[in-house]
Design a protein around this motif. Structure first.
Motif, short mmCIF file in Angstrom:
data_model
loop_
_atom_site.label_atom_id
_atom_site.label_comp_id
_atom_site.label_asym_id
_atom_site.label_seq_id
_atom_site.Cartn_x
_atom_site.Cartn_y
_atom_site.Cartn_z
N THR A 30 0.83 -1.20 0.00
CA THR A 30 0.00 0.00 0.00
C THR A 30 0.86 1.25 0.00
OG1 THR A 30 -1.76 -1.17 1.20
CG2 THR A 30 -1.82 1.23 1.21
N SER A 31 1.90 1.26 0.82
CA SER A 31 2.80 2.41 0.87
C SER A 31 3.47 2.65 -0.48
CB SER A 31 3.86 2.18 1.95
OG SER A 31 4.77 3.25 2.01
N ALA A 32 3.89 1.56 -1.13
CA ALA A 32 4.52 1.69 -2.44
C ALA A 32 3.52 2.20 -3.48
CB ALA A 32 5.10 0.35 -2.88
N THR A 33 2.27 1.80 -3.35
CA THR A 33 1.23 2.27 -4.27
C THR A 33 1.05 3.77 -4.14
OG1 THR A 33 0.06 0.14 -4.17
CG2 THR A 33 -1.20 2.05 -4.89
N VAL A 34 0.98 4.27 -2.92
CA VAL A 34 0.83 5.71 -2.70
C VAL A 34 2.02 6.46 -3.29
CG1 VAL A 34 0.77 7.53 -0.94
CG2 VAL A 34 -0.61 5.46 -0.64
N HIS A 35 3.22 5.94 -3.05
CA HIS A 35 4.43 6.58 -3.59
C HIS A 35 4.39 6.63 -5.11
CE1 HIS A 35 8.64 7.69 -4.06
NE2 HIS A 35 8.78 6.67 -4.88
N LEU A 36 3.98 5.54 -5.73
CA LEU A 36 3.95 5.49 -7.19
C LEU A 36 2.87 6.42 -7.76
CD1 LEU A 36 5.61 3.92 -9.26
CD2 LEU A 36 3.80 2.19 -9.31
N LEU A 37 1.74 6.49 -7.10
CA LEU A 37 0.68 7.39 -7.54
C LEU A 37 1.13 8.84 -7.42
CD1 LEU A 37 -2.38 5.60 -5.90
CD2 LEU A 37 -2.03 5.94 -8.35
N ASP A 38 1.86 9.16 -6.37
CA ASP A 38 2.37 10.52 -6.20
C ASP A 38 3.38 10.89 -7.27
OD1 ASP A 38 0.82 11.08 -3.97
OD2 ASP A 38 2.39 10.58 -2.52
N SER A 39 4.23 9.94 -7.61
CA SER A 39 5.32 10.25 -8.54
C SER A 39 4.91 10.16 -10.00
CB SER A 39 6.51 9.30 -8.29
OG SER A 39 6.13 7.94 -8.52
N ASP A 40 4.05 9.20 -10.35
CA ASP A 40 3.71 8.96 -11.75
C ASP A 40 2.29 9.36 -12.12
OD1 ASP A 40 6.22 7.94 -11.84
OD2 ASP A 40 5.65 5.87 -12.25
N GLY A 41 1.41 9.47 -11.14
CA GLY A 41 0.03 9.82 -11.42
C GLY A 41 -0.84 8.59 -11.63
N LEU A 42 -2.15 8.81 -11.55
CA LEU A 42 -3.11 7.71 -11.64
C LEU A 42 -3.11 7.06 -13.02
CD1 LEU A 42 -5.39 6.12 -10.31
CD2 LEU A 42 -6.96 7.95 -10.98
N ALA A 43 -2.99 7.85 -14.06
CA ALA A 43 -3.10 7.32 -15.43
C ALA A 43 -2.00 6.30 -15.74
CB ALA A 43 -3.06 8.45 -16.44
N PHE A 45 -0.42 4.39 -13.48
CA PHE A 45 -0.30 3.34 -12.47
C PHE A 45 -0.74 1.99 -13.04
CE2 PHE A 45 -2.00 0.65 -9.11
CZ PHE A 45 -0.91 0.62 -8.25
N SER A 46 0.03 0.95 -12.74
CA SER A 46 -0.33 -0.40 -13.15
C SER A 46 0.28 -1.38 -12.16
CB SER A 46 0.20 -0.71 -14.56
OG SER A 46 1.62 -0.80 -14.55
N MET A 47 -0.25 -2.58 -12.15
CA MET A 47 0.29 -3.61 -11.27
C MET A 47 1.72 -3.95 -11.65
SD MET A 47 -2.19 -4.32 -9.16
CE MET A 47 -2.33 -5.99 -8.53
N ARG A 48 2.01 -3.91 -12.95
CA ARG A 48 3.36 -4.22 -13.41
C ARG A 48 4.36 -3.18 -12.90
NH1 ARG A 48 5.11 -7.60 -17.20
NH2 ARG A 48 2.96 -7.95 -17.94
N ARG A 49 3.96 -1.90 -12.97
CA ARG A 49 4.85 -0.84 -12.48
C ARG A 49 5.04 -0.94 -10.98
NH1 ARG A 49 5.55 3.47 -16.28
NH2 ARG A 49 5.98 4.95 -14.62
N LEU A 50 3.98 -1.31 -10.28
CA LEU A 50 4.09 -1.48 -8.83
C LEU A 50 5.04 -2.62 -8.49
CD1 LEU A 50 3.19 -0.86 -5.92
CD2 LEU A 50 1.30 -2.45 -6.27
N ALA A 51 4.91 -3.74 -9.21
CA ALA A 51 5.80 -4.87 -8.96
C ALA A 51 7.25 -4.47 -9.20
CB ALA A 51 5.41 -6.04 -9.87
N GLY A 52 7.48 -3.64 -10.22
CA GLY A 52 8.84 -3.16 -10.47
C GLY A 52 9.34 -2.29 -9.34
N GLU A 53 8.46 -1.46 -8.81
CA GLU A 53 8.83 -0.60 -7.68
C GLU A 53 9.22 -1.44 -6.47
OE1 GLU A 53 8.97 3.23 -5.56
OE2 GLU A 53 8.91 2.70 -7.69
N LEU A 54 8.54 -2.54 -6.28
CA LEU A 54 8.80 -3.43 -5.14
C LEU A 54 9.89 -4.46 -5.43
CD1 LEU A 54 5.08 -4.06 -4.15
CD2 LEU A 54 6.76 -2.83 -2.76
N ASN A 55 10.30 -4.53 -6.70
CA ASN A 55 11.31 -5.50 -7.14
C ASN A 55 10.84 -6.93 -6.91
OD1 ASN A 55 13.79 -6.10 -8.34
ND2 ASN A 55 14.83 -6.31 -6.36
N VAL A 56 9.57 -7.15 -7.27
CA VAL A 56 9.00 -8.50 -7.18
C VAL A 56 8.23 -8.78 -8.47
CG1 VAL A 56 8.79 -8.39 -4.67
CG2 VAL A 56 6.85 -7.67 -6.11
#
Length: 270
Positions: A30-43, A45-56
């Motif tokens: 959840t914390s990583a999701t908020v960070h990604l939304l802040d940095s990249d915006g809602l448009a 955002f994707s699960m793939r980008r989130l997984a990359g942010e988490l390195n999983v």
């Protein structure tokens, strides 16, 4: 059919399936999701980008949530947890000042997280932080002395205004950032451009005295003064209703069931 909330899922209550991948948990995701939304915006955002942010892998994320909607709903409530709430149970507290605090906090949240406003009306907003905010808002407005049938209307008046103001202010902040300017530079450049265009020059000229009268040397000061004045008008309206209640208004009870100003573009009481 109404979409189910992540907060109604058994998985949300238990915090994940058994045997989940090591190094991950719902809070971290959840914390990583908020960070990604802040940095990249809602448009973007994707699960793939989130997984990359988490390195999983993306499948590791799906171990904790079923859908992208689940993640966005969790992030929305996470953001509401940033709000500093007054003690609405304090009988000595001034409801006016507490309402100003809540409105100011909500505005700042919308500006700080521009992705929040489009999500606020999409979900049920029954996460713990959203409900805590809604409860305090209701407690504060109840203490103003309005009849019960007027409480949700007053909540709507104040927090729909804040939602609109904060949303537009957040859009402005995004445009300024995209232009690589300060807010004052952007405003000055935009005003010069519209003042020189025949189709808009008359409107600018006619409103020049109003712009001067509003005061403020910076965009931030102008925005703050307009917000404060508008909020004072709304609070004065609540006070006037308390002093001069409408005759025959006992039949105007709201049909809404949940006074939740967190719902954004849906009525705060829906």
């Amino acid at each position: 059919m109404v979409r189910a909330s992540v907060w109604l899922e058994e998985k949300a209550r238990k915090g994940g399936r058994t045997g989940q991948p090591s190094g991950l948990d719902r809070a971290r995701i959840t914390s990583a999701t908020v960070h990604l939304l802040d940095s990249d915006g809602l448009a973007k955002f994707s699960m793939r980008r989130l997984a990359g942010e988490l390195n999983v892998t993306a499948m590791s994320v799906y171990w904790y949530v079923d859908t992208k909607d689940d993640l966005l709903e969790l992030a929305l409530d996470e953001a509401f947890g940033e709000l500093r709430l007054p003690d609405a149970t304090d009988g000595d507290g001034d409801w006016r000042e507490q309402l100003r605090t809540l409105a100011t906090e909500y505005r700042a949240l919308l500006v700080r997280h521009p992705w929040l406003s489009p999500l606020a009306g999409r979900y049920l907003n029954i996460g713990p932080n959203s409900l805590a905010f809604s409860r305090v808002v209701q407690q504060v407005v109840r203490r103003a002395g309005l009849p019960a049938h007027g409480v949700t209307g007053a909540i709507s008046a104040v927090f729909q205004f804040v939602y609109g103001y904060g949303t537009i202010e957040g859009h402005f902040a995004e445009r300024v950032a995209a232009a690589g300017m300060t807010p004052d530079e952007y405003f000055s450049t935009a005003m010069d451009a519209v003042a020189e265009t025949p189709e808009t020059a008359d409107v600018i000229r006619e409103s020049r005295d109003l712009m001067a009268a509003r005061g403020g040397d910076t965009v931030a000061e102008m925005l703050d003064r307009d917000f404060t004045f508008a909020l004072d008008l709304l609070i004065a309206g609540i006070e006037a209703k308390v002093q001069r209640p409408e005759r025959g208004a006992g039949n105007c009870a709201s049909t809404h069931t949940q006074p939740a100003p967190a719902n954004g573009d849906a009525p705060p009481s829906s």
